[in-house]
Design a protein around this motif. Structure first.
Motif, mmCIF file in Angstrom:
data_model
loop_
_atom_site.group_PDB
_atom_site.id
_atom_site.type_symbol
_atom_site.label_atom_id
_atom_site.label_comp_id
_atom_site.label_asym_id
_atom_site.label_seq_id
_atom_site.Cartn_x
_atom_site.Cartn_y
_atom_site.Cartn_z
ATOM 1 N N ASN A 109 0.368 9.686 5.226
ATOM 2 C CA ASN A 109 0.765 10.032 6.594
ATOM 3 C C ASN A 109 -0.064 11.156 7.193
ATOM 4 O OD1 ASN A 109 2.974 8.192 6.651
ATOM 5 N ND2 ASN A 109 4.041 9.598 5.293
ATOM 6 N N GLY A 167 -1.216 -2.779 6.993
ATOM 7 C CA GLY A 167 -0.782 -1.392 7.150
ATOM 8 C C GLY A 167 -1.730 -0.504 7.928
ATOM 9 N N THR A 176 0.835 -1.199 0.000
ATOM 10 C CA THR A 176 0.000 0.000 0.000
ATOM 11 C C THR A 176 0.873 1.253 0.000
ATOM 12 O OG1 THR A 176 -1.636 -1.195 1.294
ATOM 13 C CG2 THR A 176 -1.816 1.185 1.283
ATOM 14 N N THR A 178 1.430 3.112 12.178
ATOM 15 C CA THR A 178 0.891 2.361 11.034
ATOM 16 C C THR A 178 1.308 3.042 9.736
ATOM 17 O OG1 THR A 178 -1.160 3.645 11.107
ATOM 18 C CG2 THR A 178 -1.132 1.569 12.333
ATOM 19 N N GLU A 179 1.080 2.344 8.614
ATOM 20 C CA GLU A 179 1.425 2.934 7.320
ATOM 21 C C GLU A 179 0.313 3.842 6.808
ATOM 22 O OE1 GLU A 179 2.547 -0.902 5.398
ATOM 23 O OE2 GLU A 179 3.228 -1.020 7.469
ATOM 24 N N THR A 211 -1.127 8.203 11.808
ATOM 25 C CA THR A 211 -0.146 7.163 11.484
ATOM 26 C C THR A 211 1.078 7.293 12.397
ATOM 27 O OG1 THR A 211 0.749 8.550 9.710
ATOM 28 C CG2 THR A 211 -0.819 6.852 9.069
ATOM 29 N N LYS A 219 3.197 -6.069 13.829
ATOM 30 C CA LYS A 219 2.747 -4.673 13.762
ATOM 31 C C LYS A 219 1.791 -4.383 14.923
ATOM 32 C CE LYS A 219 3.641 -4.438 8.860
ATOM 33 N NZ LYS A 219 3.154 -4.146 7.516
ATOM 34 N N ALA A 237 1.952 4.893 1.053
ATOM 35 C CA ALA A 237 1.838 5.514 2.374
ATOM 36 C C ALA A 237 0.900 6.717 2.316
ATOM 37 C CB ALA A 237 3.207 5.924 2.869
#
Ligand code: TUI
Length: 326
Positions: A6, A40, A2, A15-16, A10, A68, A4
């Motif tokens: 931001n 993500g 995926t 997380t992405e 995030t 994660k 990014a």
């Protein structure tokens, strides 16, 4: 992989992408939560109505499936909310979201354990109280959502909460695709939480018959039960919800019968009894047509939203929040 996207959300969550999977009681387990996190976003294990040993096992399972961050949700009306709050502090989950009340009694314990706390609110007043208590962010949940809901729409609630708090705001209710994701950034939110969209993904272990009802739903196919008893919940129209609505017309006479009907109604739904169960779902069931994996959903959402200018909109939401903090 995926692309990014931001925001402060995030950065807070690690997380992405700023996409959280909504807690769905008896539905969101380690299978769904770890798939969303691995893709993500942030997966959440829903602890509502679950025994403590189930919660502990699911968190261990999720941790074995992904390195994660993983979250857990506390439904504050749950009779075992206090014991669950302690267990989650001991287990040091990365993130706790709460619903259906104020987590004031647990906030200090969770913050001391280094957990990020994100209460779900349905009003601006509660969002302000949560910020004062030290919440890291809030989820502002509109009445379009499935399950237990407040009165305000996402369109009215989110900008109002954004204006009232400095912490990041995550929008929930009414979002199932990239258009919705782009729209919540325009409202000033820095992330989104989606339940219904993730209910039909392959990694979600709910009965197939429940998924089929969501996939087939039109925009007029949800109703709100429980307004009479003070616990409004949005679910799909079926034999159960229509019967509840009829009986609610006379609470004094039918209160006991209703209580009996509610017993086990979520369990029946997740096990596939799509007529006698409470099929909690948001209005966006009408936007969900395909079975996909969690990763495909996240990837599609981010691509669609970015084609609509979501990167610029997210940047503007962040800049506006920074201006307010200055
Ligand atoms: O909690 C949710 N959604 C839920 S919980 C749930 S489990 C359930 N099972 C059977 C019947 C009913 C529910 C299913 N869906 N969303 C978060 C949310 N919180 N929505 C609304 C609120 C809320 C409402 C009032 C939060 C706080 C509040 O008042 C607290 C206060 O102190 O003012």
């Amino acid at each position: 992989m995926t692309a990014a996207l931001n925001t402060r959300v995030t950065e807070l969550l690690g997380t992405e992408v700023p996409i959280i999977q909504g807690a769905m009681a008896r539905i969101a387990d380690a299978s769904l939560a770890s798939a969303v996190s691995e893709a993500g976003g942030l997966g959440i294990i829903a602890c509502g109505g679950a025994p403590l040993d189930w919660v502990e096992a699911q968190i261990a399972e999720a941790r074995s499936r992904t390195s994660k961050p993983i979250g857990a949700n506390v439904m504050l009306m749950d009779p075992n909310a206090g014991e669950l709050a302690k267990l989650l502090a001991e287990l040091k989950v990365d993130v706790i979201t709460t619903g259906a009340g104020s987590p004031a009694n647990y906030m200090e314990m969770w913050k001391e354990a280094g957990i990020k706390v994100i209460p779900v609110v349905a009003s601006t007043a509660l969002a302000v109280r949560m910020e004062r208590l030290g919440a890291d962010a809030v989820v502002a949940e509109g009445t379009e959502s499935g399950g237990h809901i407040g009165e305000l729409t996402t369109m009215a609630l989110v900008p109002s909460v954004v204006d009232a708090v400095k912490i990041p705001v995550i929008a929930a209710g009414g979002v199932a695709d990239g258009r919705g994701l782009a729209a919540v950034f325009a409202l000033g939110a820095e992330g989104v939480q989606m339940g219904t969209r993730f209910l039909t993904v392959e990694e979600c272990t709910v009965a197939d018959a429940y998924k089929e009802r969501v996939l087939a739903a039109k925009d007029s196919d949800t109703i709100v039960t429980g307004r009479g008893s003070g616990h409004p919940a949005r679910c799909l129209k079926n034999k159960f919800s229509r019967a509840v609505r009829k009986l609610e017309g006379d609470m004094a006479k039918n209160g006991d019968e209703l209580e009996q009907m509610y017993l086990g109604s979520l369990r029946r739904a997740v096990e596939g009894d799509v007529e006698n169960g409470s099929l909690m779902s948001g209005q966006v069931a009408a936007l969900v047509h395909e079975r996909k994996t969690a990763a495909e959903v996240i990837d599609e959402l981010v691509r669609e939203a970015c084609a609509l200018g979501a990167r610029d909109l997210a940047e503007m939401a962040r800049a506006n929040a920074a201006r307010k903090r200055a």
